[in-house]
Design a protein around this motif. Structure first.
Motif, PDB file in Angstrom:
ATOM      1  N   VAL A 156       0.853  -1.189   0.000  1.00 46.60           N
ATOM      2  CA  VAL A 156       0.000   0.000   0.000  1.00 46.60           C
ATOM      3  C   VAL A 156       0.890   1.240   0.000  1.00 46.60           C
ATOM      4  O   VAL A 156       1.614   1.492   0.965  1.00 46.60           O
ATOM      5  N   PHE A 157       0.848   2.003  -1.090  1.00 48.56           N
ATOM      6  CA  PHE A 157       1.491   3.314  -1.136  1.00 48.56           C
ATOM      7  C   PHE A 157       0.400   4.361  -0.969  1.00 48.56           C
ATOM      8  O   PHE A 157      -0.642   4.316  -1.637  1.00 48.56           O
ATOM      9  N   ARG A 158       0.623   5.304  -0.067  1.00 49.03           N
ATOM     10  CA  ARG A 158      -0.372   6.345   0.162  1.00 49.03           C
ATOM     11  C   ARG A 158       0.307   7.539   0.835  1.00 49.03           C
ATOM     12  O   ARG A 158       1.476   7.491   1.206  1.00 49.03           O
ATOM     13  N   GLY A 159      -0.452   8.637   0.986  1.00 50.28           N
ATOM     14  CA  GLY A 159       0.096   9.835   1.597  1.00 50.28           C
ATOM     15  C   GLY A 159       0.354   9.659   3.077  1.00 50.28           C
ATOM     16  O   GLY A 159      -0.312   8.863   3.755  1.00 50.28           O
ATOM     17  N   ASP A 160       1.327  10.422   3.595  1.00 50.98           N
ATOM     18  CA  ASP A 160       1.691  10.214   5.003  1.00 50.98           C
ATOM     19  C   ASP A 160       0.665  10.786   5.976  1.00 50.98           C
ATOM     20  O   ASP A 160       0.811  10.617   7.190  1.00 50.98           O
ATOM     21  N   GLU A 161      -0.406  11.418   5.472  1.00 52.29           N
ATOM     22  CA  GLU A 161      -1.498  11.785   6.370  1.00 52.29           C
ATOM     23  C   GLU A 161      -2.205  10.544   6.904  1.00 52.29           C
ATOM     24  O   GLU A 161      -2.984  10.633   7.862  1.00 52.29           O
ATOM     25  N   HIS A 162      -1.940   9.380   6.288  1.00 55.68           N
ATOM     26  CA  HIS A 162      -2.570   8.131   6.740  1.00 55.68           C
ATOM     27  C   HIS A 162      -1.747   7.405   7.814  1.00 55.68           C
ATOM     28  O   HIS A 162      -2.183   6.342   8.286  1.00 55.68           O
ATOM     29  N   ILE A 163      -0.606   7.949   8.187  1.00 59.72           N
ATOM     30  CA  ILE A 163       0.220   7.241   9.182  1.00 59.72           C
ATOM     31  C   ILE A 163      -0.561   7.005  10.468  1.00 59.72           C
ATOM     32  O   ILE A 163      -0.484   5.928  11.076  1.00 59.72           O
ATOM     33  N   ASN A 164      -1.347   7.998  10.891  1.00 59.11           N
ATOM     34  CA  ASN A 164      -2.103   7.841  12.138  1.00 59.11           C
ATOM     35  C   ASN A 164      -3.209   6.794  12.020  1.00 59.11           C
ATOM     36  O   ASN A 164      -3.689   6.285  13.035  1.00 59.11           O
ATOM     37  N   ASN A 165      -3.639   6.488  10.803  1.00 58.66           N
ATOM     38  CA  ASN A 165      -4.650   5.439  10.617  1.00 58.66           C
ATOM     39  C   ASN A 165      -4.043   4.042  10.654  1.00 58.66           C
ATOM     40  O   ASN A 165      -4.745   3.062  10.945  1.00 58.66           O
ATOM     41  N   THR A 166      -2.767   3.954  10.341  1.00 51.63           N
ATOM     42  CA  THR A 166      -2.141   2.636  10.152  1.00 51.63           C
ATOM     43  C   THR A 166      -2.170   1.769  11.407  1.00 51.63           C
ATOM     44  O   THR A 166      -2.421   0.556  11.305  1.00 51.63           O
ATOM     45  N   PRO A 167      -1.901   2.291  12.609  1.00 48.66           N
ATOM     46  CA  PRO A 167      -1.974   1.414  13.796  1.00 48.66           C
ATOM     47  C   PRO A 167      -3.335   0.754  13.957  1.00 48.66           C
ATOM     48  O   PRO A 167      -3.422  -0.444  14.272  1.00 48.66           O
ATOM     49  N   TRP A 168      -4.419   1.507  13.780  1.00 45.58           N
ATOM     50  CA  TRP A 168      -5.758   0.906  13.852  1.00 45.58           C
ATOM     51  C   TRP A 168      -5.890  -0.218  12.826  1.00 45.58           C
ATOM     52  O   TRP A 168      -6.378  -1.306  13.128  1.00 45.58           O
ATOM     53  N   GLN A 169      -5.453   0.073  11.605  1.00 47.25           N
ATOM     54  CA  GLN A 169      -5.621  -0.910  10.541  1.00 47.25           C
ATOM     55  C   GLN A 169      -4.803  -2.169  10.818  1.00 47.25           C
ATOM     56  O   GLN A 169      -5.276  -3.293  10.612  1.00 47.25           O
ATOM     57  N   ILE A 170      -3.585  -2.001  11.299  1.00 49.37           N
ATOM     58  CA  ILE A 170      -2.761  -3.169  11.624  1.00 49.37           C
ATOM     59  C   ILE A 170      -3.418  -3.988  12.727  1.00 49.37           C
ATOM     60  O   ILE A 170      -3.469  -5.236  12.664  1.00 49.37           O
ATOM     61  N   ASN A 171      -3.929  -3.321  13.743  1.00 50.21           N
ATOM     62  CA  ASN A 171      -4.589  -4.054  14.832  1.00 50.21           C
ATOM     63  C   ASN A 171      -5.835  -4.788  14.356  1.00 50.21           C
ATOM     64  O   ASN A 171      -6.132  -5.899  14.815  1.00 50.21           O
ATOM     65  N   ILE A 172      -6.580  -4.182  13.429  1.00 45.37           N
ATOM     66  CA  ILE A 172      -7.761  -4.875  12.893  1.00 45.37           C
ATOM     67  C   ILE A 172      -7.333  -6.077  12.050  1.00 45.37           C
ATOM     68  O   ILE A 172      -7.921  -7.169  12.146  1.00 45.37           O
ATOM     69  N   PHE A 173      -6.303  -5.904  11.214  1.00 47.40           N
ATOM     70  CA  PHE A 173      -5.762  -7.055  10.474  1.00 47.40           C
ATOM     71  C   PHE A 173      -5.413  -8.183  11.430  1.00 47.40           C
ATOM     72  O   PHE A 173      -5.768  -9.363  11.196  1.00 47.40           O
ATOM     73  N   ASN A 174      -4.710  -7.857  12.508  1.00 49.39           N
ATOM     74  CA  ASN A 174      -4.290  -8.881  13.463  1.00 49.39           C
ATOM     75  C   ASN A 174      -5.493  -9.533  14.137  1.00 49.39           C
ATOM     76  O   ASN A 174      -5.511 -10.749  14.363  1.00 49.39           O
ATOM     77  N   ALA A 175      -6.506  -8.724  14.448  1.00 55.23           N
ATOM     78  CA  ALA A 175      -7.713  -9.283  15.081  1.00 55.23           C
ATOM     79  C   ALA A 175      -8.422 -10.253  14.148  1.00 55.23           C
ATOM     80  O   ALA A 175      -9.038 -11.225  14.601  1.00 55.23           O
ATOM     81  N   LEU A 176      -8.331 -10.011  12.843  1.00 52.81           N
ATOM     82  CA  LEU A 176      -8.974 -10.881  11.857  1.00 52.81           C
ATOM     83  C   LEU A 176      -8.093 -12.069  11.478  1.00 52.81           C
ATOM     84  O   LEU A 176      -8.536 -12.966  10.749  1.00 52.81           O
ATOM     85  N   GLY A 177      -6.849 -12.069  11.945  1.00 53.23           N
ATOM     86  CA  GLY A 177      -5.927 -13.136  11.549  1.00 53.23           C
ATOM     87  C   GLY A 177      -5.552 -13.038  10.091  1.00 53.23           C
ATOM     88  O   GLY A 177      -5.245 -14.055   9.445  1.00 53.23           O
ATOM     89  N   ALA A 178      -5.580 -11.818   9.546  1.00 54.09           N
ATOM     90  CA  ALA A 178      -5.317 -11.610   8.121  1.00 54.09           C
ATOM     91  C   ALA A 178      -3.869 -11.172   7.905  1.00 54.09           C
ATOM     92  O   ALA A 178      -3.280 -10.519   8.760  1.00 54.09           O
ATOM     93  N   PRO A 179      -3.275 -11.514   6.752  1.00 54.73           N
ATOM     94  CA  PRO A 179      -1.903 -11.090   6.472  1.00 54.73           C
ATOM     95  C   PRO A 179      -1.817  -9.586   6.261  1.00 54.73           C
ATOM     96  O   PRO A 179      -2.707  -8.977   5.647  1.00 54.73           O
ATOM     97  N   LEU A 180      -0.752  -8.987   6.781  1.00 55.01           N
ATOM     98  CA  LEU A 180      -0.567  -7.546   6.669  1.00 55.01           C
ATOM     99  C   LEU A 180       0.064  -7.181   5.332  1.00 55.01           C
ATOM    100  O   LEU A 180       1.016  -7.829   4.892  1.00 55.01           O
TER     101      LEU A 180
END
Length: 475
Positions: free
Chosen positions: A214-238
Motif C-alpha cells: 500500500v502506497f499512500r500519503g503520510d497523512e494516513h500514518i495515524n490510521n495505520t496502527p488501527w488498521q494493523i490491529n484490525i488485520f491482526n484481530a482478523l488473523g489476516a496477512p498484513l
C-alpha cells in the motif's frame, strides 16, 4: 517474492482526483508493473452524503488520461456492504468488536470531563465487555455503533517502505468506531447495521483483494496502527505500507484547493501531455540517479520501491512547463494536431484540417510548453487577426508600405511553397532596396497578427494564397 504483488489506489469520490492521489496511484501502478503484479482500482464511496457519480467519472477519466491502467475494478465499497456486515458479526462473536450505545451528547460530556482533568480525550470504553464488568442498561430509541476492541497495551510497529521503522503505543489509540447507523439517503443495502467507517472497510477490502503493498500519503500514518490491529484481530496477512510525504505548493504550503490542488484533468485541459505529467509527478518524491527525463517504460523498469523521498516535495509549475515543453518537441505532429483542434474547438474555432494543423505543430511546437500555447499560434490561421495599432505604426514604415503591392504581385504569381514564397520576398527586397528585418516583421504582423514568428516564408505556407493577399492589403 513469495506471493504475487498486488497494489491498489482507492480514491474517495467526494471530489476530483488531485495531484497527491495521482502520484500515489502512479507509484502503486509502477510497483505492480515492475514486479509483474496487478493493480486494483477501488472506489471508497462510503461517505454517502458527499460521494457523487460525477466524481467517479472524473477519477476514471483522470486515470485513463494518465495511462494508469488497472487490472481489476473499479470496485465500489457500497456494493460490498454485506461483506462488511458479515465480518462485523464475526468480530462481535470473537470479542474483538462490540456495540456501543453512547449518544453524541454523552461523548461530549465524557470529553469535557477528560479535558478538565488534563487527560487526552479518549472514548472511555464504557460499553466494552470485560470479565466481571457490568454494562449500562441499553437505552431505548438509540441506534448503536460498533467499536473495535483495540488492544489496551503494547506497541503497534511496522517497517515503512518510505519512513523506515515506526512504532506507536496502543495506549494512544482509541476504540475505533467501525460501523455506523446508515445515514439518510443510504442505499437499502446498508440495512439495519449501517455503513462501515474508513479504517475498517479498507482493512476488509485489502484483505479480500489480497493487497500486498500500500502506497499512500503520510497523512494516513495515524490510521495505520488501527488498521494493523484490525488485520491482526482478523488473523489476516498484513500488507507492507509506504507513506509518501505531502506535496507542497510553490509557496511552501500544503497543496489545497486554494493552493494549486486542481484536478488532474484540469492539466489536460491546460494543454499538458500525460507523459510529461507522469514524468514530473514521479520525480516529486522518487528518483533514479540524476535522471530528470524518462519514459513510462523506464520508470517501470526502475521503480522497485526504493529511493522514495522522506521529505515533502515542492510543486514547481516552471519545472512542469519545462518537462512538458520537452515532450512537446518529441510529440508526433498528427497527435498534436488532434489535441490542438480540441483546444480550438473549446474556443469556438472550427479547425478541421488536421494535415494543416500537423504542419503548424511541426513549425511551432519548439516554441511551446503546452498545447494551449500551440493553439494560440494555430488560431491565427483560422480567425481574423487584429494587429495592435502601435505595432502597425512601428513596423509599417513608408518604405515598407510602398513595397507591399510589389510583394502581393510577386506572391500572386509564386509557387505556393516555402521556396516560391522566399523567392517573392527576395525579389521584393531587391526592387525596393529593403532588408529582411525591415519587411519580414511587417508581413508577419499583417498576416499573423504578431511581429515575431518562425521563418516568414515557412509561416506563410500555412495560410492560403488568398488569405495572405487579402491580409497584405493596405490598412
Amino acid at each position: 517474492m513469495s506471493q504475487p504483488v498486488r497494489t491498489r489506489i482507492a480514491p474517495s469520490p467526494t471530489g476530483f482526483l488531485h495531484l497527491g492521489t495521482a502520484r500515489t496511484a502512479l507509484y502503486s501502478w509502477a510497483y505492480a508493473r515492475h514486479h509483474g503484479g496487478q493493480f486494483v482500482l477501488r472506489i471508497e464511496d462510503t461517505d454517502v452524503a458527499r460521494s457523487t457519480q460525477e466524481s467517479v467519472a472524473q477519477i476514471i477519466a483522470a486515470m485513463r488520461w494518465l495511462g494508469l491502467d488497472h487490472d481489476e475494478g473499479p470496485i465500489y465499497q457500497m456494493q460490498r456492504l454485506a461483506r462488511y456486515h458479515e465480518v462485523v458479526e464475526q468480530m462481535i462473536a470473537a470479542g474483538t468488536a462490540y456495540r456501543c450505545w453512547c449518544t453524541p451528547a454523552e461523548l461530549d460530556v465524557m470529553r469535557e470531563a477528560q479535558r478538565a482533568r488534563g487527560e487526552k480525550t479518549h472514548y472511555d470504553r464504557r460499553w466494552r465487555p470485560g470479565p466481571g464488568k457490568v454494562l449500562p442498561p441499553v437505552p431505548q430509541g438509540v441506534q448503536p455503533v460498533v467499536r473495535f476492541a483495540n488492544p489496551v497495551h503494547g506497541q503497534v510497529s511496522w517497517n515503512d517502505l518510505v519512513k523506515g521503522p515506526i512504532s506507536i503505543s496502543n495506549e494512544e489509540i482509541d476504540d475505533l468506531i467501525i460501523l455506523r447507523p446508515a445515514p439518510e439517503g443510504a442505499p437499502e443495502g446498508a440495512g439495519a447495521w449501517g455503513v462501515p467507517t474508513y479504517n475498517f472497510a479498507v482493512v476488509v477490502d485489502d484483505w479480500d483483494m489480497a493487497i500486498t503493498h500500500v502506497f499512500r500519503g503520510d497523512e494516513h500514518i495515524n490510521n495505520t496502527p488501527w488498521q494493523i490491529n484490525i488485520f491482526n484481530a482478523l488473523g489476516a496477512p498484513l500488507p507492507l505500507y509506504g507513506h509518501c510525504p505531502i506535496i507542497l505548493g510553490d509557496d511552501g504550503q500544503k497543496l489545497s484547493k486554494r493552493r494549486g490542488a486542481v484536478s488532474v484533468t484540469a492539466y489536460e485541459d491546460a494543454g499538458y501531455l500525460p507523459e510529461a505529467m507522469l514524468n514530473y509527478l514521479a520525480r516529486l518524491g522518487w528518483s533514479h540517479g540524476d535522471e530528470e527525463i524518462f519514459s513510462r517504460e523506464q520508470m517501470v523498469q526502475w521503480f522497485d520501491g526504493s529511493h522514495l523521498a522522506k521529505s515533502p516535495a515542492q510543486w514547481d509549475p516552471v519545472k512542469l512547463a519545462w518537462v512538458n515543453g520537452h515532450y512537446m518537441k518529441l510529440a508526433d505532429d498528427a497527435r498534436l494536431a488532434a489535441l490542438t483542434r480540441t483546444q480550438l474547438a473549446g474556443r469556438g474555432v472550427a479547425a478541421d484540417d488536421l494535415d494543416l494543423l500537423a504542419r503548424a505543430a511541426a513549425l511551432f511546437k519548439d516554441r511551446c510548453t503546452t498545447v494551449v500555447e500551440l493553439a494560440d499560434w494555430a488560431e491565427m490561421i483560422f480567425v481574423e487577426i487584429r494587429p495592435r495599432p502601435e505595432d502597425l505604426e512601428t513596423h509599417l514604415t513608408p518604405a515598407v508600405r510602398a513595397a507591399l503591392p510589389t510583394l502581393a504581385d510577386k506572391l500572386a504569381a509564386a509557387s505556393w511553397d516555402k521556396a516560391g514564397i522566399a523567392a517573392a520576398l527576395k525579389e521584393t527586397l531587391g526592387a525596393h532596396q529593403l532588408k529582411m528585418p525591415q519587411l519580414a516583421p511587417a508581413v508577419r504582423l499583417l498576416v499573423c497578427g504578431r511581429a515575431q514568428t518562425p521563418s516568414v516564408d515557412a509561416v506563410l505556407t500555412l495560410f492560403s494564397r488568398a488569405v495572405v493577399l487579402q491580409r497584405l492589403q493596405p490598412r
